[in-house]
Write a protein that holds these residues in place. Sequence first.
Motif, PDB file in Angstrom:
ATOM      1  N   SER A  20       0.791  -1.241   0.000  1.00 16.46           N
ATOM      2  CA  SER A  20       0.000   0.000   0.000  1.00 16.46           C
ATOM      3  C   SER A  20       0.820   1.286   0.000  1.00 16.46           C
ATOM      4  O   SER A  20       0.247   2.373  -0.013  1.00 16.46           O
ATOM      5  CB  SER A  20      -0.930   0.003   1.223  1.00 16.46           C
ATOM      6  N   GLY A  21       2.140   1.183   0.029  1.00 19.79           N
ATOM      7  CA  GLY A  21       2.966   2.381  -0.006  1.00 19.79           C
ATOM      8  C   GLY A  21       3.370   2.868   1.369  1.00 19.79           C
ATOM      9  O   GLY A  21       2.820   2.451   2.393  1.00 19.79           O
ATOM     10  N   VAL A  22       4.329   3.789   1.380  1.00 17.63           N
ATOM     11  CA  VAL A  22       4.909   4.243   2.637  1.00 17.63           C
ATOM     12  C   VAL A  22       3.898   4.948   3.533  1.00 17.63           C
ATOM     13  O   VAL A  22       4.014   4.913   4.770  1.00 17.63           O
ATOM     14  CB  VAL A  22       6.125   5.162   2.366  1.00 17.63           C
ATOM     15  N   GLU A  23       2.889   5.588   2.943  1.00 13.13           N
ATOM     16  CA  GLU A  23       1.890   6.285   3.754  1.00 13.13           C
ATOM     17  C   GLU A  23       1.141   5.335   4.674  1.00 13.13           C
ATOM     18  O   GLU A  23       0.594   5.762   5.697  1.00 13.13           O
ATOM     19  CB  GLU A  23       0.894   7.027   2.858  1.00 13.13           C
ATOM     20  N   SER A  24       1.109   4.071   4.335  1.00 15.24           N
ATOM     21  CA  SER A  24       0.386   3.085   5.145  1.00 15.24           C
ATOM     22  C   SER A  24       1.229   2.522   6.292  1.00 15.24           C
ATOM     23  O   SER A  24       0.720   1.788   7.130  1.00 15.24           O
ATOM     24  CB  SER A  24      -0.095   1.925   4.263  1.00 15.24           C
ATOM     25  N   VAL A  25       2.504   2.875   6.308  1.00 14.79           N
ATOM     26  CA  VAL A  25       3.374   2.390   7.381  1.00 14.79           C
ATOM     27  C   VAL A  25       3.230   3.345   8.561  1.00 14.79           C
ATOM     28  O   VAL A  25       3.981   4.309   8.713  1.00 14.79           O
ATOM     29  CB  VAL A  25       4.839   2.286   6.930  1.00 14.79           C
ATOM     30  N   LYS A  26       2.235   3.088   9.406  1.00 14.60           N
ATOM     31  CA  LYS A  26       1.939   3.927  10.561  1.00 14.60           C
ATOM     32  C   LYS A  26       1.937   3.075  11.818  1.00 14.60           C
ATOM     33  O   LYS A  26       1.447   1.943  11.811  1.00 14.60           O
ATOM     34  CB  LYS A  26       0.577   4.603  10.383  1.00 14.60           C
ATOM     35  N   VAL A  27       2.470   3.631  12.871  1.00 13.81           N
ATOM     36  CA  VAL A  27       2.632   2.867  14.109  1.00 13.81           C
ATOM     37  C   VAL A  27       1.304   2.310  14.600  1.00 13.81           C
ATOM     38  O   VAL A  27       1.199   1.122  14.935  1.00 13.81           O
ATOM     39  CB  VAL A  27       3.288   3.725  15.203  1.00 13.81           C
ATOM     40  N   MET A  28       0.274   3.151  14.654  1.00 14.73           N
ATOM     41  CA  MET A  28      -1.015   2.707  15.167  1.00 14.73           C
ATOM     42  C   MET A  28      -1.601   1.589  14.314  1.00 14.73           C
ATOM     43  O   MET A  28      -2.113   0.589  14.834  1.00 14.73           O
ATOM     44  CB  MET A  28      -1.992   3.875  15.229  1.00 14.73           C
TER      45      MET A  28
END
Length: 202
Positions: A20-28
């Motif tokens: 899904s791309g880097v924007e989807s790499v979120k801690v929560m």
Amino acid sequence: MHDTPKQVWIDAAYTALTTSGVESVKVMELAKSLSVTRTAFYWHFKSREALLEELIQMWEDKNTGNLVRQTEAYAENISEAVFNIFDLWISDELFDSKLDLAIRYWARIDEALQRRLDDADKRRIAAIKAMFERHGFTPVQGETRAMTIYYTQVGYIAMEVSESVDFRIARMPEYVGIFTGRPVDPSAVERFNARHGIRNSA
């Protein structure tokens, strides 16, 4: 819980990045996917940026590192040397095409990463060029053929070409002939096919 292994977080981040791309790499979001609290993340990483750096380092070590190593692997002739590079395109263990593509997309919105990507591309091409030179090609010939090999594969990755492994392997001797401009060594073909489980290939 904080006993969630560090590699589990990296694997989850890798999946998010490549799907899904880097924007989807979120801690929560990663914490939710792992059914743990976000607090557990900070037992292993100081920040989201630290996790992203782990992904970039993994890409540099695996893709660029292995490509350079393959160009330096023993080869009796230029045919075998190019087949050594082709091992990368067959084995996910040697070269991760999904990760390479994800990094290229990410670099479009990250100038610092774009510079690292540019450096990686230059290093990869230089390694292939040096390989050709060791087999008697001039610097210009080596560079041109290195760019041809490399840009062809980058195009395959960017277009997300879907081919069976057997299909690709069957055509690789022809690619070797095109990329080297020399007759393909039958023994090199046999050794390449053997290590990829192909028998009685023409």
